[in-house]
Design a protein around this motif. Structure first.
Motif, short mmCIF file in Angstrom:
data_model
loop_
_atom_site.label_atom_id
_atom_site.label_comp_id
_atom_site.label_asym_id
_atom_site.label_seq_id
_atom_site.Cartn_x
_atom_site.Cartn_y
_atom_site.Cartn_z
N THR A 1 -18.35 14.85 9.43
CA THR A 1 -16.91 14.62 9.38
C THR A 1 -16.52 13.69 8.25
N LEU A 2 -15.66 14.17 7.39
CA LEU A 2 -15.01 13.35 6.36
C LEU A 2 -13.68 12.90 6.94
N TYR A 3 -13.47 11.60 7.06
CA TYR A 3 -12.27 11.14 7.75
C TYR A 3 -11.44 10.17 6.90
N PHE A 4 -10.15 10.19 7.18
CA PHE A 4 -9.22 9.25 6.57
C PHE A 4 -8.50 8.53 7.69
N ASN A 5 -8.71 7.21 7.76
CA ASN A 5 -8.00 6.39 8.74
C ASN A 5 -8.03 4.94 8.25
N ALA A 6 -7.72 4.01 9.13
CA ALA A 6 -7.68 2.60 8.73
C ALA A 6 -9.04 2.12 8.24
N PHE A 7 -10.12 2.69 8.78
CA PHE A 7 -11.46 2.31 8.34
C PHE A 7 -11.72 2.79 6.91
N THR A 8 -11.19 3.95 6.56
CA THR A 8 -11.32 4.45 5.19
C THR A 8 -10.65 3.50 4.22
N GLU A 9 -9.45 3.06 4.57
CA GLU A 9 -8.73 2.13 3.68
C GLU A 9 -9.49 0.83 3.51
N ASP A 10 -10.28 0.43 4.51
CA ASP A 10 -11.04 -0.80 4.43
C ASP A 10 -12.25 -0.68 3.51
N LEU A 11 -12.57 0.53 3.05
CA LEU A 11 -13.64 0.69 2.07
C LEU A 11 -13.22 0.19 0.69
N PHE A 12 -11.93 -0.09 0.56
CA PHE A 12 -11.36 -0.61 -0.69
C PHE A 12 -10.81 -2.01 -0.39
N HIS A 13 -11.17 -3.01 -1.17
CA HIS A 13 -10.55 -4.32 -0.97
C HIS A 13 -10.42 -5.04 -2.31
N TRP A 14 -9.46 -5.93 -2.37
CA TRP A 14 -9.07 -6.58 -3.62
C TRP A 14 -9.92 -7.80 -3.95
N ASP A 15 -10.25 -7.90 -5.22
CA ASP A 15 -10.75 -9.14 -5.82
C ASP A 15 -9.68 -9.57 -6.81
N ASN A 16 -8.91 -10.57 -6.45
CA ASN A 16 -7.76 -10.98 -7.26
C ASN A 16 -8.09 -12.01 -8.33
N ASP A 17 -9.39 -12.29 -8.54
CA ASP A 17 -9.82 -13.24 -9.57
C ASP A 17 -9.04 -14.55 -9.42
N LEU A 18 -9.26 -15.21 -8.29
CA LEU A 18 -8.50 -16.41 -7.98
C LEU A 18 -8.74 -17.54 -8.99
N ASN A 19 -9.91 -17.53 -9.63
CA ASN A 19 -10.20 -18.58 -10.62
C ASN A 19 -9.46 -18.34 -11.93
N GLY A 20 -9.61 -17.13 -12.49
CA GLY A 20 -8.98 -16.85 -13.78
C GLY A 20 -7.63 -16.20 -13.68
N ASP A 21 -7.34 -15.56 -12.55
CA ASP A 21 -6.05 -14.88 -12.32
C ASP A 21 -5.76 -13.86 -13.42
N VAL A 22 -6.83 -13.18 -13.88
CA VAL A 22 -6.68 -12.22 -14.98
C VAL A 22 -7.30 -10.87 -14.62
N ASP A 23 -8.56 -10.90 -14.18
CA ASP A 23 -9.31 -9.67 -13.95
C ASP A 23 -9.18 -9.23 -12.50
N ARG A 24 -8.01 -8.71 -12.16
CA ARG A 24 -7.76 -8.24 -10.79
C ARG A 24 -8.30 -6.82 -10.65
N LYS A 25 -9.03 -6.57 -9.57
CA LYS A 25 -9.65 -5.26 -9.40
C LYS A 25 -9.82 -4.93 -7.93
N LEU A 26 -9.88 -3.62 -7.68
CA LEU A 26 -10.10 -3.10 -6.33
C LEU A 26 -11.58 -2.73 -6.23
N THR A 27 -12.28 -3.35 -5.30
CA THR A 27 -13.72 -3.10 -5.18
C THR A 27 -13.98 -1.99 -4.16
N LEU A 28 -15.04 -1.23 -4.39
CA LEU A 28 -15.41 -0.11 -3.54
C LEU A 28 -16.69 -0.43 -2.78
#
Length: 370
Positions: A56-83
């Motif tokens: 089963t290939l599924y899309f739900n709230a757990f799927t969205e949690d496979l992606f999360h943000w690294d907002n580069d809190l130190n440099g506030d420049v290199d913002r990226k979505l991690t997989l």
């Protein structure tokens, strides 16, 4: 809508859905938030998971949690979505040029661009403003959701086309893909998804569940659930008394959300199990009815009492009760006084705008009725 058999728990319901898909291609489910849609999708997935084998290939709230943000809190420049590279969801991106598969899908909905860094398993976004490309932007939550959705659609397309990385996919389970989208995008997403699922030659079996009435109606119509023998459409509900689940067949006519809501409100009123969030549901019915009849305010559909010719009292009550913090997840019982108001408004609405009485259950013997 006629009631089918009940299911003691989500595992039993998931097993039934798999059995029904032996003879169907698609199942549509409508259910309110808090019913257990996401948990049902996971029960469905778990049945087909044996060790490293899955189907089963599924899309739900757990799927969205496979992606999360690294907002580069130190440099506030290199913002990226991690997989989360350990998930089988990402079996194909490195070899299958996912950027070029996702981009045409994303351009239907958004004006930003992206690039996938396959070495570090991150996604960086950019947007062109006044001819200048601004790199490493943080997109909004809604834009992030639509990117994840397009990522998922690209994988579904690969599974339909028989890509080796996704040959394990037999079922696709989609739960609420449009939680953060406006009505225009809900229609667009539904139309686009139906085009993909209607593609000739696809052997995938699909379950789609949603709490969004417009999206459900779009899918119902686009998949031609009224006529197709390959599509089943149900209203999913959960009993508060014993926790069981039931499916109500939506019939051979288009699904009408407000009718389903009315039947649930009537059952709750007859049983005496009224909670504060039922005012939210009643307001939704009144608003849709007012719009259908050409009125600008839901109060036009509330019967007037002789001592309240403008219907101010009941309109204010619904306004107050439907804007409070009345969560589906922590339901609060109505006070007896509010139950009386609720029943009065509901019964007068049903008397003023008569519906097919066969749609409503008979009064429960001994119920807390007026």
């Amino acid at each position: 809508m006629k009631n089918n058999r009940r299911y003691t728990d989500l595992a039993a319901l998931a097993a039934h859905l798999r059995q029904e898909l032996d003879n169907k291609k698609t199942i549509l489910l409508y259910a309110y938030n808090g019913t257990g849609k996401t948990r049902l999708s996971m029960e469905f997935k778990n049945i087909g998971k044996q060790g490293d084998v899955r189907d089963t290939l599924y899309f739900n709230a757990f799927t969205e949690d496979l992606f999360h943000w690294d907002n580069d809190l130190n440099g506030d420049v290199d913002r990226k979505l991690t997989l989360n590279a350990s998930s089988h969801f990402f079996d194909g991106p490195a070899e299958l040029e996912m950027d070029n598969r996702i981009r045409p899908l994303l351009q239907r909905y958004a004006d930003f661009d992206f690039r996938i860094d396959r070495e570090n398993w991150v996604v960086r976004f950019s947007r062109t403003v006044d001819g200048q490309i601004i790199e490493n932007i943080k997109v909004s939550r809604g834009e992030e959701n639509i990117f994840v959705w397009c990522f998922f659609l690209a994988i579904v397309q690969l599974a339909i086309d028989g890509a080796e990385a996704y040959q394990w996919v037999k079922y696709v389970y989609i739960d609420d893909p449009i939680s953060s989208l406006d009505e225009h995008n809900a229609i667009t997403v539904g139309n686009h998804l139906a085009q993909l699922l209607n593609k000739p030659g696809s052997a995938l079996k699909v379950v789609i569940s949603s709490h969004h009435p417009l999206f459900f109606n779009v899918m119902h119509n686009e998949l031609d659930a009224r006529k197709s023998k390959n599509v089943s459409a149900y209203f999913l509900s959960r009993s508060k008394s014993d926790g069981s689940y039931s499916l109500a067949y939506t019939g051979a006519t288009p699904f009408f959300h407000h009718v389903a809501v009315l039947t649930e409100l009537y059952k709750a009123e007859q049983s005496g199990e009224l909670y504060t969030y039922h005012f939210n549901m009643l307001r939704s019915v009144l608003e849709k009815s007012a719009s259908f009849h050409g009125f600008s305010n839901f109060s036009a559909c509330i019967a007037r009492d002789a001592d309240d010719p403008d219907g101010v009292l009941h309109a204010r009550l619904i306004n107050i009760m439907s804007h409070g913090n009345y969560s589906l997840f922590e339901p609060q019982p109505m006070l007896d006084e509010n139950k009386a108001y609720f029943r009065k408004i509901l019964h007068e609405f049903l008397s003023r705008y008569p519906f097919n009485p066969d749609l409503f259950p008979q009064p429960v013997e001994g119920a807390d009725t007026p």
